[in-house]
Motif scaffolding. Structure first.
Motif, PDB file in Angstrom:
ATOM      1  N   ALA A 195       0.872  -1.105  -0.088  1.00  0.00           N
ATOM      2  CA  ALA A 195       0.030   0.003  -0.079  1.00  0.00           C
ATOM      3  C   ALA A 195       0.996   1.159   0.022  1.00  0.00           C
ATOM      4  O   ALA A 195       0.553   2.198  -0.758  1.00  0.00           O
TER       5      ALA A 195
ATOM      6  N   TYR B 114       2.471   1.738  -3.631  1.00  0.00           N
ATOM      7  CA  TYR B 114       1.321   2.364  -4.356  1.00  0.00           C
ATOM      8  C   TYR B 114       1.246   3.873  -4.357  1.00  0.00           C
ATOM      9  O   TYR B 114       1.330   4.479  -5.112  1.00  0.00           O
ATOM     10  N   ARG B 115       1.001   4.051  -3.014  1.00  0.00           N
ATOM     11  CA  ARG B 115       0.900   5.356  -2.554  1.00  0.00           C
ATOM     12  C   ARG B 115       1.949   6.291  -2.983  1.00  0.00           C
ATOM     13  O   ARG B 115       1.670   7.592  -3.404  1.00  0.00           O
TER      14      ARG B 115
ATOM     15  N   ALA C   9       1.836   6.977  -6.551  1.00  0.00           N
ATOM     16  CA  ALA C   9       0.820   7.960  -6.973  1.00  0.00           C
ATOM     17  C   ALA C   9       1.058   9.578  -6.500  1.00  0.00           C
ATOM     18  O   ALA C   9       1.010  10.363  -7.289  1.00  0.00           O
TER      19      ALA C   9
ATOM     20  N   ILE D 116      -3.366   9.608  -2.364  1.00  0.00           N
ATOM     21  CA  ILE D 116      -4.361   8.562  -2.017  1.00  0.00           C
ATOM     22  C   ILE D 116      -4.162   8.110  -0.547  1.00  0.00           C
ATOM     23  O   ILE D 116      -2.878   7.627  -0.437  1.00  0.00           O
TER      24      ILE D 116
ATOM     25  N   GLU E 133      -6.878   3.400   1.692  1.00  0.00           N
ATOM     26  CA  GLU E 133      -7.853   3.327   0.464  1.00  0.00           C
ATOM     27  C   GLU E 133      -7.032   2.380  -0.730  1.00  0.00           C
ATOM     28  O   GLU E 133      -7.495   1.359  -1.146  1.00  0.00           O
ATOM     29  N   THR E 134      -5.447   2.558  -0.728  1.00  0.00           N
ATOM     30  CA  THR E 134      -4.731   1.708  -1.784  1.00  0.00           C
ATOM     31  C   THR E 134      -4.755   0.480  -1.279  1.00  0.00           C
ATOM     32  O   THR E 134      -4.764  -0.398  -2.171  1.00  0.00           O
ATOM     33  N   ARG E 135      -4.762  -0.238  -0.085  1.00  0.00           N
ATOM     34  CA  ARG E 135      -4.698  -1.131   0.640  1.00  0.00           C
ATOM     35  C   ARG E 135      -5.939  -2.017   0.304  1.00  0.00           C
ATOM     36  O   ARG E 135      -5.955  -3.007  -0.363  1.00  0.00           O
TER      37      ARG E 135
ATOM     38  N   ARG F  45      -8.097  -1.210  -2.327  1.00  0.00           N
ATOM     39  CA  ARG F  45      -8.250  -1.309  -3.853  1.00  0.00           C
ATOM     40  C   ARG F  45      -7.230  -2.491  -4.212  1.00  0.00           C
ATOM     41  O   ARG F  45      -7.858  -3.108  -5.136  1.00  0.00           O
TER      42      ARG F  45
ATOM     43  N   VAL G 100      -5.597   0.096  -8.874  1.00  0.00           N
ATOM     44  CA  VAL G 100      -5.377   0.528  -7.940  1.00  0.00           C
ATOM     45  C   VAL G 100      -5.295   2.118  -7.815  1.00  0.00           C
ATOM     46  O   VAL G 100      -5.737   3.040  -7.020  1.00  0.00           O
ATOM     47  N   LEU G 101      -4.813   2.431  -8.968  1.00  0.00           N
ATOM     48  CA  LEU G 101      -4.276   4.100  -9.021  1.00  0.00           C
ATOM     49  C   LEU G 101      -5.151   4.626 -10.421  1.00  0.00           C
ATOM     50  O   LEU G 101      -4.486   5.204 -11.214  1.00  0.00           O
TER      51      LEU G 101
END
Ligand SMILES: [Mg+2]
Length: 238
Positions: A29, A32-33, A36, A43, A47-49, A51, A86-87
């Motif tokens: 997570a 990915y965060r 982004a 994000i 929320e990332t987790r 998704r 996810v993004l």
């Protein structure tokens, strides 16, 4: 002997990789965060987790060979789809995909769990052949070469995108047993995913052990909460 007790006598062991021997560090997570954020989009990690869990759960199907078949191209397509899912807010999903693909292919992005090195050393001293059986793709080879706890096992990797089938497909387990040079009834698979590592293994004629690091104890199958428990069971038969 039924599958409940047989694993203690297994002569060879297949370990799952992610969640069993290694974990992403920082978390998926967080990675990915950060990707982004590099494109100016904030994000929340939570929320990332959430998704990621949704998009990771659905497989990419290899059109010609059917369910649970895979190869490097299929895995890459799958990850491209996961990153985009996810993004969805980011302006350049291809850039994020490239960055994340590289990120998770680097050893620095992963840590071995603390019980891994002692357990592998003990099994080695007991003469128990071990391999790593993973649904990760060939990037796992680079990751394992760069982690001191695992580098001795760098040639003992069985990877679904190279085999052509992923866990829990029987062909994957047959390939892993062939790597160990053992028939399935002599091998146990240990992993943190009930369906992929335990049920799949049992259906392919191996024994299966669920590694439940949270120690909830809710598995209908044999389970352990640390890899130390696996070694202990072999020493003490309890
Ligand atoms: Mg796993």
């Amino acid at each position: 002997m039924n599958h409940r007790g047989r694993w203690r006598d297994a002569e060879g062991i297949i370990f799952d990789a992610v969640g069993t021997l290694i974990r992403p560090w920082p978390s998926v997570a967080e990675a990915y965060r950060a990707a982004a954020l590099r494109q100016g989009v904030a994000i929340a990690a939570e929320e990332t987790r959430a998704r990621f869990q949704i998009h990771f759960a659905s497989d990419e199907i290899h059109a010609e060979r059917g369910l649970l078949s895979t190869d490097e191209a299929t895995e890459k397509r799958r990850w491209r789809r996961i990153v985009a899912g996810v993004l969805p807010e980011i302006p350049d999903p291809d850039r994020a995909f490239d960055e994340l693909w590289d990120h998770f292919g680097r050893p620095e992005s992963w840590r071995a769990f603390p019980d891994v090195a002692p357990a592998l050393r003990s099994l080695e001293s007991m003469g128990v052949p071990v391999c790593v059986g993973s649904n990760f793709d060939s990037r796992l080879r680079t990751v394992v070469r760069g982690l001191p706890e695992l580098e001795n096992w760098r040639d003992e990797l069985v990877i679904s995108s190279e085999v052509g089938y992923k866990k829990p497909h029987r062909s994957f387990f047959e390939a892993a047993c062939a790597h160990l040079g053992m028939s399935p009834d002599r091998v146990a698979c240990v992993g943190d995913d009930l369906e992929n590592d335990v049920e799949g293994a049992i259906q392919a004629g191996l024994s299966g052990v669920f590694l439940d690091r949270s120690a909830r104890g809710e598995s209908p199958f044999p389970w352990i909460s640390t890899l130390a428990a696996l070694v202990q069971a072999r020493f003490h038969g309890s």
